[in-house]
Design an enzyme around this catalytic site. Structure first.
Site, PDB file in Angstrom:
ATOM      1  N   ASP A 277      16.978 -19.877  19.991  1.00 20.45           N
ATOM      2  CA  ASP A 277      16.009 -19.314  20.274  1.00 20.45           C
ATOM      3  C   ASP A 277      16.272 -18.885  21.925  1.00 20.45           C
ATOM      4  O   ASP A 277      16.299 -19.950  22.689  1.00 20.45           O
ATOM      5  CB  ASP A 277      14.770 -20.273  20.295  1.00 20.45           C
ATOM      6  CG  ASP A 277      13.486 -19.376  20.564  1.00 20.45           C
ATOM      7  OD1 ASP A 277      13.456 -18.598  21.668  1.00 20.45           O
ATOM      8  OD2 ASP A 277      12.398 -19.458  20.086  1.00 20.45           O
ATOM      9  N   HIS A 278      16.590 -17.844  22.263  1.00 21.13           N
ATOM     10  CA  HIS A 278      17.126 -17.674  23.704  1.00 21.13           C
ATOM     11  C   HIS A 278      16.104 -17.889  24.793  1.00 21.13           C
ATOM     12  O   HIS A 278      16.429 -18.407  25.996  1.00 21.13           O
ATOM     13  CB  HIS A 278      18.040 -16.232  23.723  1.00 21.13           C
ATOM     14  CG  HIS A 278      16.874 -15.271  24.139  1.00 21.13           C
ATOM     15  ND1 HIS A 278      16.142 -14.824  23.163  1.00 21.13           N
ATOM     16  CD2 HIS A 278      16.602 -14.593  25.254  1.00 21.13           C
ATOM     17  CE1 HIS A 278      15.328 -13.610  23.620  1.00 21.13           C
ATOM     18  NE2 HIS A 278      15.642 -13.658  24.893  1.00 21.13           N
TER      19      HIS A 278
ATOM     20  N   GLU B 255       6.338  -6.571  27.469  1.00 23.56           N
ATOM     21  CA  GLU B 255       7.535  -5.856  27.462  1.00 23.56           C
ATOM     22  C   GLU B 255       7.285  -4.122  28.123  1.00 23.56           C
ATOM     23  O   GLU B 255       6.283  -3.819  27.291  1.00 23.56           O
ATOM     24  CB  GLU B 255       8.344  -5.983  26.225  1.00 23.56           C
ATOM     25  CG  GLU B 255       8.807  -7.342  26.219  1.00 23.56           C
ATOM     26  CD  GLU B 255       9.680  -7.544  24.704  1.00 23.56           C
ATOM     27  OE1 GLU B 255      10.814  -7.181  25.179  1.00 23.56           O
ATOM     28  OE2 GLU B 255       9.112  -7.506  23.864  1.00 23.56           O
TER      29      GLU B 255
ATOM     30  N   ASP C 167       8.357 -11.082  15.274  1.00 21.89           N
ATOM     31  CA  ASP C 167       9.643 -10.946  16.549  1.00 21.89           C
ATOM     32  C   ASP C 167       9.507 -11.888  17.621  1.00 21.89           C
ATOM     33  O   ASP C 167      10.299 -12.379  18.126  1.00 21.89           O
ATOM     34  CB  ASP C 167       9.419  -9.588  16.819  1.00 21.89           C
ATOM     35  CG  ASP C 167      10.572  -9.230  17.590  1.00 21.89           C
ATOM     36  OD1 ASP C 167      11.739  -9.626  17.460  1.00 21.89           O
ATOM     37  OD2 ASP C 167      10.566  -8.357  18.552  1.00 21.89           O
TER      38      ASP C 167
ATOM     39  N   HIS D 284       9.894 -17.467  20.175  1.00 19.66           N
ATOM     40  CA  HIS D 284       9.816 -17.703  21.539  1.00 19.66           C
ATOM     41  C   HIS D 284       8.256 -18.141  22.034  1.00 19.66           C
ATOM     42  O   HIS D 284       8.481 -19.347  22.555  1.00 19.66           O
ATOM     43  CB  HIS D 284       9.945 -16.153  22.352  1.00 19.66           C
ATOM     44  CG  HIS D 284      11.084 -15.651  21.948  1.00 19.66           C
ATOM     45  ND1 HIS D 284      12.495 -16.146  21.317  1.00 19.66           N
ATOM     46  CD2 HIS D 284      11.357 -14.044  21.670  1.00 19.66           C
ATOM     47  CE1 HIS D 284      13.213 -15.228  21.097  1.00 19.66           C
ATOM     48  NE2 HIS D 284      12.645 -14.118  21.194  1.00 19.66           N
TER      49      HIS D 284
HETATM   50  C1  BG6 Z   1      14.134 -10.725  21.124  1.00 19.02           C
HETATM   51  C2  BG6 Z   1      13.273  -9.901  20.452  1.00 19.02           C
HETATM   52  O1  BG6 Z   1      14.215 -11.955  20.276  1.00 19.02           O
HETATM   53  O2  BG6 Z   1      13.621 -10.959  22.568  1.00 19.02           O
HETATM   54  C3  BG6 Z   1      12.986  -8.457  21.196  1.00 19.02           C
HETATM   55  O3  BG6 Z   1      13.770  -9.448  19.219  1.00 19.02           O
HETATM   56  C4  BG6 Z   1      12.541  -8.740  22.624  1.00 19.02           C
HETATM   57  O4  BG6 Z   1      12.232  -7.663  20.647  1.00 19.02           O
HETATM   58  C5  BG6 Z   1      13.479  -9.725  23.437  1.00 19.02           C
HETATM   59  O5  BG6 Z   1      12.582  -7.620  23.364  1.00 19.02           O
HETATM   60  C6  BG6 Z   1      12.734 -10.236  24.477  1.00 19.02           C
HETATM   61  O6  BG6 Z   1      13.619 -11.188  25.287  1.00 19.02           O
HETATM   62  P1  BG6 Z   1      13.831 -11.209  26.861  1.00 19.02           P
HETATM   63  O7  BG6 Z   1      14.536 -12.137  27.123  1.00 19.02           O
HETATM   64  O8  BG6 Z   1      14.095  -9.832  27.334  1.00 19.02           O
HETATM   65  O9  BG6 Z   1      12.503 -11.617  27.433  1.00 19.02           O
END
Ligand code: BG6
Length: 515
Positions: free
Chosen positions: A202-203, A241, A260, A265
């Site tokens: 989960d980045h 976003e 998503d 997250h």
């Molecule tokens: C991803 C989603 O996991 O996270 C995307 O699939 C989203 O839809 C993205 O745009 C957002 O990541 P970050 O790091 O740009 O906030």
């Protein structure tokens, strides 16, 4: 706020079983894909530049494209030039490039794994690598099964209890689209790898400011005593976003914002804010503490779904002066699509600490700007002294974690207006990462790849956590499915979401923060 000249506390966050970082071979399924180009190879290159990679390693990308090693290297170079945090340097690049290799094959083709084994072993002999392997599954979930099976069949995986050579697997989202499918993916991977070998990404957990939540809470004395329902009024968690759908219709049409962003997250951010202090920094102790929060979430079911959640879709609008198409006009989207691009919801963590404290979560695409933050709003002060006039109530204290951009922290306090009259004004005490620390923060994928190499699973999702969050989300999905789906609330691209979301929070006498 600037960094004070105190001795640095080294955080024993990398406290996993692996300890140091041993030489290894990283095998990336989806090697010719977007994630590899935009995130994985730039992350590895930055680790190389920072001297964090082991002295000895090799990378093998696997993909359908019939590329040579050189073609893979030139894609890597392009990715690094375009997306890397630090710019490409000739000497480090040359050294890095010669460790990049490509193997052409389709992960579903079970006959390719014998050949793959030959190629991996050849490279390991060439670089004198011990055979410890990390397999990165940057491929659709439907290919997880065949790739795990193929690797096992070809004898490419060692058992978890082997200490001289390790085998680990990194799994990218989506891990399922509901509870059942998540269980089935977990079972497929779990059939081949032991849970201790599986790293579910989960980045968001790799983001510097997200890790700072635990540090702020548990490395300071002033927050924890007031971190509960007696002092906290509510929490607002926003991930907005600016980007719309982009080119991801084939995935997003079946996903939507709840699956998503919220299932993974946002619920993980909530866990870090709400968790109890873990008794140690051992990965499983931390993961247990996060897990407890998921278990304490009050289910949102039946008629509660309508009361506690709002979903919406963006229509034509304008973002920062640019015309922006509506979701249904985006390439690859069905004309009558009811996929939500925005979600807002109210939830409760039902335990002693958080009893009665609402958590408001919202996320959306095509909003006015990219901004992620968690705002912890404290209770109002008593109606005495400076707070006697109903017309001019004192603004409550708010502690805000700014996750991106302008990573940092702000504490809103009331201050006296200069002058002879005793009037007050809200001001912010600010901490910015960029001002306080000289070096730019590493990207999430840098931290996460390094953790896998070190065998530290603290920042990864355990099987039970993935399933617990899917169980909670699936109740909401079921509730939505039972509703009439022909119409969704709408918001023009470039605005902060639908009116229904304002009403949701207004029922509790609150309003969404301006982020
Ligand atoms: C991803 C989603 O996991 O996270 C995307 O699939 C989203 O839809 C993205 O745009 C957002 O990541 P970050 O790091 O740009 O906030």
């Amino acid at each position: 706020m600037t960094q004070t000249a105190q001795p640095e506390q080294s955080l024993p966050i990398r406290s996993g079983s692996g300890g140091g970082i041993e030489p290894c071979t990283l095998v990336i399924f989806g090697g010719s894909g977007d994630l590899t180009k935009r995130k994985l190879l730039p992350a590895l290159y930055n680790l190389k530049l920072d001297g964090s990679l082991p002295a000895n390693y090799a990378v093998i990308g696997i993909g359908r494209k019939a590329w040579t090693d050189d073609e893979f290297r030139s894609m890597a170079r392009g990715g690094i030039e375009q997306f890397s945090r630090q710019s490409l340097q000739r000497d480090t690049w040359a050294d890095f490039a010669q460790r990049l290799h490509y193997f052409s094959g389709a992960s579903e083709d079970l006959t390719m794994y014998e050949r793959l084994r030959g190629r991996i072993e050849e490279i390991e002999v060439q670089f004198n690598l011990p055979g410890s392997r990390i397999f990165y599954l940057a491929i659709p979930p439907t290919s997880f099964g065949p790739s795990c099976e193929g690797l096992r069949h070809a004898g490419l995986i060692y058992p978890a209890d082997r200490t001289d050579r390790v085998s680990r697997v990194i799994v990218e989202k989506p891990i399922g689209h509901d509870l059942e499918s998540a269980k089935s993916i977990n079972m497929t991977i779990g059939d081949v790898f032991d849970e201790s070998q599986i790293y579910r990404i989960d980045h968001y957990l790799g983001k510097e400011t997200v890790q700072n939540i635990m540090v702020l809470r548990f490395a300071n004395s002033i927050f924890e005593p007031i971190w509960n329902h007696k002092y906290i009024d509510h929490v607002q968690l926003t991930v907005s976003e600016e980007e719309g759908l982009g080119t991801r219709a084939s995935y997003y049409e079946h996903a939507g914002a709840l699956r998503d962003m919220v299932q993974n997250h946002i619920l993980q951010l909530l866990c870090l804010i709400a968790m109890e202090p873990p008794y140690s920094l051992d990965p499983d102790v931390i993961r247990n503490a996060r897990m407890e929060v998921l278990r304490s979430l009050r289910p949102i079911r039946g008629t509660d779904v309508e009361r506690a959640t709002v979903r919406a879709q963006y229509t034509t609008g304008s973002i920062k002066g640019r015309e922006a198409p509506g979701y249904r006009q985006e390439a690859g989207v069905r004309p009558g699509s009811t996929t939500e691009t925005y979600v807002a919801l109210r939830c409760h963590v039902e335990n002693w600490r958080w009893s009665g404290v609402p958590f408001y979560l919202r996320t959306g695409k095509a909003m006015p700007r990219r901004a992620s933050e968690i705002a912890v709003q404290f209770k109002d002060i008593p109606e005495i002294l400076f707070n006697t006039s109903p017309q001019t109530r004192q603004a409550p204290n708010v502690l805000t974690f700014r996750i991106q951009p302008q990573e940092g922290l702000a504490l809103r306090i009331m201050a006296k207006n200069p002058g002879s009259r005793a009037t007050t004004h809200p001001v912010d005490m600010n901490f910015n990462y960029d001002d306080a620390f000289a070096a730019p923060s590493p990207e999430a994928y840098e931290r996460l790849l390094l953790d896998v190499m070190a065998g530290d699973s603290s920042l990864f999702m355990r099987r039970d956590a993935v399933e617990a969050s899917w169980a909670w989300i699936t109740d909401i999905l079921d509730g939505w499915n039972a509703q009439d789906q022909r119409w969704l609330p709408e918001y023009p691209a470039g605005t902060w979401g639908p009116i229904e979301a304002d009403k949701l929070i207004a029922t509790d006498g609150q309003q969404w923060r301006l982020v």
